[in-house]
Design an enzyme around this catalytic site. Sequence first.
Site, PDB file in Angstrom:
ATOM      1  N   SER A  19       0.863  -1.182   0.000  1.00  0.00           N
ATOM      2  CA  SER A  19       0.000   0.000   0.000  1.00  0.00           C
ATOM      3  C   SER A  19       0.895   1.225   0.000  1.00  0.00           C
ATOM      4  O   SER A  19       1.846   1.311   0.777  1.00  0.00           O
ATOM      5  CB  SER A  19      -0.872   0.000   1.258  1.00  0.00           C
ATOM      6  OG  SER A  19      -1.257   1.325   1.572  1.00  0.00           O
ATOM      7  N   HIS A  44      -1.435  -1.602  -4.266  1.00  0.00           N
ATOM      8  CA  HIS A  44      -2.702  -1.328  -3.573  1.00  0.00           C
ATOM      9  C   HIS A  44      -2.793   0.170  -3.309  1.00  0.00           C
ATOM     10  O   HIS A  44      -1.913   0.750  -2.665  1.00  0.00           O
ATOM     11  CB  HIS A  44      -2.726  -2.112  -2.261  1.00  0.00           C
ATOM     12  CG  HIS A  44      -3.959  -1.926  -1.442  1.00  0.00           C
ATOM     13  ND1 HIS A  44      -5.110  -2.664  -1.629  1.00  0.00           N
ATOM     14  CD2 HIS A  44      -4.234  -1.081  -0.411  1.00  0.00           C
ATOM     15  CE1 HIS A  44      -6.027  -2.292  -0.758  1.00  0.00           C
ATOM     16  NE2 HIS A  44      -5.528  -1.331   0.001  1.00  0.00           N
ATOM     17  N   ASP A  46      -4.999   3.355  -1.775  1.00  0.00           N
ATOM     18  CA  ASP A  46      -6.035   3.665  -0.787  1.00  0.00           C
ATOM     19  C   ASP A  46      -6.630   5.038  -1.051  1.00  0.00           C
ATOM     20  O   ASP A  46      -5.998   6.066  -0.789  1.00  0.00           O
ATOM     21  CB  ASP A  46      -5.418   3.621   0.621  1.00  0.00           C
ATOM     22  CG  ASP A  46      -5.044   2.211   1.010  1.00  0.00           C
ATOM     23  OD1 ASP A  46      -5.952   1.370   1.111  1.00  0.00           O
ATOM     24  OD2 ASP A  46      -3.836   1.937   1.182  1.00  0.00           O
ATOM     25  N   MET A  48      -9.346   7.759  -0.107  1.00  0.00           N
ATOM     26  CA  MET A  48     -10.175   8.161   1.044  1.00  0.00           C
ATOM     27  C   MET A  48     -10.739   9.551   0.798  1.00  0.00           C
ATOM     28  O   MET A  48     -10.032  10.437   0.310  1.00  0.00           O
ATOM     29  CB  MET A  48      -9.318   8.210   2.313  1.00  0.00           C
ATOM     30  CG  MET A  48      -8.618   6.907   2.616  1.00  0.00           C
ATOM     31  SD  MET A  48      -7.620   7.078   4.099  1.00  0.00           S
ATOM     32  CE  MET A  48      -6.901   5.446   4.184  1.00  0.00           C
ATOM     33  N   HIS A  77      -8.602   0.533  -3.501  1.00  0.00           N
ATOM     34  CA  HIS A  77      -9.455   0.360  -2.319  1.00  0.00           C
ATOM     35  C   HIS A  77     -10.191   1.671  -2.088  1.00  0.00           C
ATOM     36  O   HIS A  77      -9.600   2.650  -1.648  1.00  0.00           O
ATOM     37  CB  HIS A  77      -8.539  -0.006  -1.128  1.00  0.00           C
ATOM     38  CG  HIS A  77      -9.247  -0.188   0.165  1.00  0.00           C
ATOM     39  ND1 HIS A  77      -8.565  -0.348   1.362  1.00  0.00           N
ATOM     40  CD2 HIS A  77     -10.570  -0.247   0.479  1.00  0.00           C
ATOM     41  CE1 HIS A  77      -9.428  -0.490   2.334  1.00  0.00           C
ATOM     42  NE2 HIS A  77     -10.656  -0.423   1.842  1.00  0.00           N
ATOM     43  N   MET A  79     -12.333   3.922  -0.171  1.00  0.00           N
ATOM     44  CA  MET A  79     -12.919   4.248   1.143  1.00  0.00           C
ATOM     45  C   MET A  79     -13.646   5.573   0.976  1.00  0.00           C
ATOM     46  O   MET A  79     -13.230   6.625   1.473  1.00  0.00           O
ATOM     47  CB  MET A  79     -11.807   4.314   2.196  1.00  0.00           C
ATOM     48  CG  MET A  79     -11.288   2.921   2.558  1.00  0.00           C
ATOM     49  SD  MET A  79      -9.721   2.952   3.421  1.00  0.00           S
ATOM     50  CE  MET A  79      -8.606   2.958   2.024  1.00  0.00           C
ATOM     51  N   MET A 157     -11.065  -6.447   6.150  1.00  0.00           N
ATOM     52  CA  MET A 157     -10.232  -5.450   6.830  1.00  0.00           C
ATOM     53  C   MET A 157      -9.813  -5.995   8.201  1.00  0.00           C
ATOM     54  O   MET A 157     -10.624  -6.539   8.947  1.00  0.00           O
ATOM     55  CB  MET A 157     -10.995  -4.138   7.009  1.00  0.00           C
ATOM     56  CG  MET A 157     -11.295  -3.389   5.729  1.00  0.00           C
ATOM     57  SD  MET A 157      -9.824  -2.921   4.788  1.00  0.00           S
ATOM     58  CE  MET A 157      -9.024  -1.770   5.908  1.00  0.00           C
ATOM     59  N   ASP A 191      -6.195  -6.565   4.902  1.00  0.00           N
ATOM     60  CA  ASP A 191      -5.611  -5.219   4.841  1.00  0.00           C
ATOM     61  C   ASP A 191      -5.682  -4.566   6.214  1.00  0.00           C
ATOM     62  O   ASP A 191      -6.765  -4.399   6.774  1.00  0.00           O
ATOM     63  CB  ASP A 191      -6.410  -4.392   3.820  1.00  0.00           C
ATOM     64  CG  ASP A 191      -5.845  -3.004   3.577  1.00  0.00           C
ATOM     65  OD1 ASP A 191      -4.766  -2.688   4.114  1.00  0.00           O
ATOM     66  OD2 ASP A 191      -6.499  -2.237   2.837  1.00  0.00           O
TER      67      ASP A 191
HETATM   68  O1  LIG Z   1      -6.732   0.500   3.763  1.00  0.00           O
HETATM   69  C1  LIG Z   1      -5.863   0.903   4.495  1.00  0.00           C
HETATM   70  C2  LIG Z   1      -6.211   1.741   5.673  1.00  0.00           C
HETATM   71  O2  LIG Z   1      -7.574   1.903   5.767  1.00  0.00           O
HETATM   72  C3  LIG Z   1      -4.414   0.598   4.166  1.00  0.00           C
HETATM   73  O3  LIG Z   1      -4.357  -0.229   3.022  1.00  0.00           O
HETATM   74  C4  LIG Z   1      -3.699  -0.079   5.293  1.00  0.00           C
HETATM   75  O4  LIG Z   1      -3.871   0.585   6.477  1.00  0.00           O
HETATM   76  C5  LIG Z   1      -2.234  -0.318   4.992  1.00  0.00           C
HETATM   77  O5  LIG Z   1      -1.402   0.190   5.967  1.00  0.00           O
HETATM   78  P1  LIG Z   1      -0.803  -0.641   7.219  1.00  0.00           P
HETATM   79  O6  LIG Z   1      -0.208  -1.913   6.678  1.00  0.00           O
HETATM   80  O7  LIG Z   1       0.198   0.318   7.772  1.00  0.00           O
HETATM   81  O8  LIG Z   1      -1.951  -0.924   8.166  1.00  0.00           O
HETATM   82 FE   LIG Z   2      -6.311  -0.451   1.849  1.00  0.00          FE
END
Ligand SMILES: O=C(CO)[C@H](O)[C@H](O)COP(=O)(O)O
Ligand SMILES: [Fe+2]
Length: 252
Positions: A19, A44, A46, A48, A77, A79, A157, A191
């Site tokens: 990510s 990946h 993210d 948001m 992903h 969000m 998650m 994740d």
């Molecule tokens: O979707 C996510 C957060 O909502 C990220 O993909 C995820 O947090 C990756 O970071 P880490 O491995 O540091 O938790």
């Molecule tokens: Fe993610």
Amino acid sequence: MSRAKLDVIRDARPSILPSLLQCDFGNLQGEVERLAAAGTQVLHLDVMDGHFVPNLSFGMPIVEGLRRHTDMPLDVHLMISDPVAYAKPMVDAGADLLTFHVEAMRGKDAAETKGRIENAVGQIRDLGVGVGLAINPSTPMNELGGHVALVDLVLVMSVEAGFGGQQFNPVSLTRIQEIRAAFPNVMIEIDGGIKASNIGAARQAGCDLFVVGSAITDRSDYGEAIVELNEAMLAGAQPAGTQGTPSEGESR
Ligand SMILES: O=C(CO)[C@H](O)[C@H](O)COP(=O)(O)O
Ligand SMILES: [Fe+2]
């Protein structure tokens, strides 16, 4: 954009998906090059919106910019509160797989929620990319309902969506076991808070795609981090009779 890139993701399993959430956004091209040199096959991303989750990350311009620097499949992903509104712009920007949250689809009753999820899945499929459905640890599993059969991927998650660097929630492992037992062929992604100390257990539970943010990007040597994570992941035995071995290369 293409379903062919979805096959690249399928064939890469079991695989670690870095990510970019906590990487150096001042040097995205360099970060992608470092990750590619470290053996990354899928990225990946993210997204948001500061509404569905209390954090803002990035949108289409970054996805489009990354697309110009790599052929790797982009696993996006979402969000965000309205994934349908942004599905086409994301695909136009270069996304290959769009995963949205069941929590973003809640309607006034179960029938409305079901309709929203089915509509979102259909609209994303019509764009010619893969479709994923995500669920937060605090959301009851029944909200995944009968929708797993409709999608290419379930994102379990292991932290509440919104921030990198949170602590792993082991409820995700039981959830993965349940989904894998019922759906031997669906891609299951985990994740949040994944590290060398828990990635083997996720593999053993039946997971095949492992998103890792801070446990890679906090390290100075991405290659070393990914080798350690891969070893720990592969040390987690697969549940008998539910998954093929990586060398079989079968489509699941
Ligand atoms: O979707 C996510 C957060 O909502 C990220 O993909 C995820 O947090 C990756 O970071 P880490 O491995 O540091 O938790
Ligand atoms: Fe993610």
